[in-house]
Design an enzyme around this catalytic site. Structure first.
Site, PDB file in Angstrom:
ATOM      1  N   CYS A  23       0.096  -0.971  -2.671  1.00 30.62           N
ATOM      2  CA  CYS A  23      -0.392  -0.500  -3.972  1.00 30.62           C
ATOM      3  C   CYS A  23      -0.629  -1.632  -4.974  1.00 30.62           C
ATOM      4  O   CYS A  23      -1.186  -1.396  -6.046  1.00 30.62           O
ATOM      5  CB  CYS A  23       0.561   0.542  -4.547  1.00 30.62           C
ATOM      6  SG  CYS A  23       0.737   1.975  -3.488  1.00 30.62           S
TER       7      CYS A  23
ATOM      8  N   HIS B   1      -0.844   0.309 -12.009  1.00 30.00           N
ATOM      9  CA  HIS B   1      -0.981   1.124 -10.804  1.00 30.00           C
ATOM     10  C   HIS B   1      -0.472   2.528 -11.123  1.00 30.00           C
ATOM     11  O   HIS B   1       0.544   2.709 -11.778  1.00 30.00           O
ATOM     12  CB  HIS B   1      -0.172   0.502  -9.665  1.00 30.00           C
ATOM     13  CG  HIS B   1      -0.005   1.424  -8.516  1.00 30.00           C
ATOM     14  ND1 HIS B   1      -1.073   2.063  -7.930  1.00 30.00           N
ATOM     15  CD2 HIS B   1       1.101   1.851  -7.850  1.00 30.00           C
ATOM     16  CE1 HIS B   1      -0.630   2.836  -6.959  1.00 30.00           C
ATOM     17  NE2 HIS B   1       0.679   2.729  -6.885  1.00 30.00           N
TER      18      HIS B   1
ATOM     19  N   ASN C 113      -1.578   9.244  -6.547  1.00 31.26           N
ATOM     20  CA  ASN C 113      -1.454   7.816  -6.270  1.00 31.26           C
ATOM     21  C   ASN C 113      -2.495   7.440  -5.210  1.00 31.26           C
ATOM     22  O   ASN C 113      -2.393   7.856  -4.064  1.00 31.26           O
ATOM     23  CB  ASN C 113      -0.028   7.541  -5.769  1.00 31.26           C
ATOM     24  CG  ASN C 113       0.218   6.080  -5.438  1.00 31.26           C
ATOM     25  OD1 ASN C 113      -0.716   5.289  -5.347  1.00 31.26           O
ATOM     26  ND2 ASN C 113       1.476   5.729  -5.247  1.00 31.26           N
TER      27      ASN C 113
END
Ligand code: UT7
Length: 321
Positions: A117, A248, A278
């Site tokens: 990520c 993020h 996500n």
């Protein structure tokens, strides 16, 4: 050469049409829309059509094309394609090579980056360094993920969190000689000793994304704060000088805890994970695009990008638009 800065000329995104709302999970899991909303801030996410799935390269191409059109940059002007993904089309050839071929970026170098990520921030940093060093003038930086194919759809602790999508930016050398705009500083670090907290094995029969959510949560807040302090310190500016934080998008509570701990007002923080969940390396460009489209980004806007992911990896970039 020493004064060259790289600038983000444009951003493009792509998300699949198929929307999965939290209600869907209520139909077969011991969970609820209310639990997912309050614990994560996620309302819905996009996933590729399971019967005819697009790949990371398919989505990355679409996002990149939008970015190139906005920047009015032609395929033959692209010197390199760097793709952040943990869901590549193949181990090799890289997803970046497929995008390079499909977009006909003739002779451009192409490679993937694996930093989970934090991937987009890692890719942006590598691309910036290649431009600053004079090795390339124009680079496509892409984050693209098909996470839906890596999930155990019966694990309520993970399957509700993720979505598919892609984002891309055109990064180009700024030949104006100005030192007050473009990417100013980058910071990357990793801690492989914590690899087991968040993992997607490459081999074996049980290949699903798994994680120790609570530990990931605490570590994410701690190391993103640390990275932001370090990257801002290198600019000689102060945290208060920054106009926007684009983190993020993992969990709204992680983002709020980060902002709270650092004393950053939420008005300065971009969060759109309610719509996408996500999306790993696509999350930062998806958030950047939203902020740019709704007018929160103008010439001179000072942005801190920050990402954290499995590895553990963490990175941040300070950029003046
Ligand atoms: O990009 C980095 C990738 N990873 C992440 O960003 C994840 C970071 N972690 C998180 O976002 C949070 O830790 C979660 C959303 C995964 C979990 O939230 P939490 O507040 O940390 O909950 P928890 O793990 O402490 O679990 C609390 C309870 C547990 O039940 P018991 O043991 O207390 O009975 C879980 O089994 O919540 C349960 N639970 C759920 N309940 C309803 C876990 N997932 C669900 C669910 N629906 N979907």
């Amino acid at each position: 050469m020493g004064n060259i800065k790289s600038r983000i000329l444009s951003v493009g995104t792509y998300v699949p049409d198929k929307v999965l709302t939290n209600k869907y999970f209520e139909s077969y899991l011991d969970t609820s829309d209310e639990w997912i909303m309050t614990r994560t801030g996620i309302r819905e996410r996009r996933i590729v059509d399971p019967d005819n799935p697009m790949t990371a390269a398919d989505m990355g191409c679409r996002a990149a094309l939008v970015a190139m059109e906005k920047a009015k940059v032609k395929a033959e002007e692209i010197d390199g394609v760097i793709v952040a993904t943990f869901t590549p089309d193949n181990f090799f050839p890289s997803t970046a090579c497929r995008i390079q071929a499909d977009l006909e970026c003739k002779d451009a170098f192409a490679f993937d980056i694996s930093a989970a990520c934090a991937g987009f921030v890692y890719a942006l940093t590598v691309a910036n360094n290649m431009i600053v060093s004079g090795q390339a003038k124009t680079i496509l930086v892409v984050g693209s993920e098909v996470i839906s194919k890596t999930l155990d759809w019966n694990d309520r602790g993970t399957c509700i969190l993720f979505g598919d999508g892609a984002g891309a930016v055109v990064l180009q050398a700024d030949e104006s000689g100005r030192s007050d705009r473009g990417i100013l500083t980058c910071h990357l670090s990793s801690d492989g000793t914590m690899g087991d907290l968040l993992i997607l094995p490459a081999w074996g029969d049980e290949r699903f994304l798994s994680m120790k959510g609570n530990e990931v949560f605490k570590h994410a807040v701690r190391c993103m704060a640390d990275s932001i302090y370090k990257v801002i310190d290198k600019t000689g500016m102060k945290l208060e000088d920054m106009d926007l934080l684009i983190p993020h998008q993992a969990n709204i509570r992680i983002i709020q805890a980060l902002a709270n701990q650092m004393g950053i007002p939420m008005e300065k923080v971009i969060a759109n994970l309610d719509k996408y969940g996500n999306t790993s390396s696509a999350s930062v460009p998806l958030a950047l695009e939203e902020a740019w489209m709704d007018g929160r980004i103008k010439d001179g806007t000072k942005i801190v990008f920050v990402g954290v992911g499995g590895g553990f990896t963490v990175g941040s970039v300070v950029c003046v638009m």
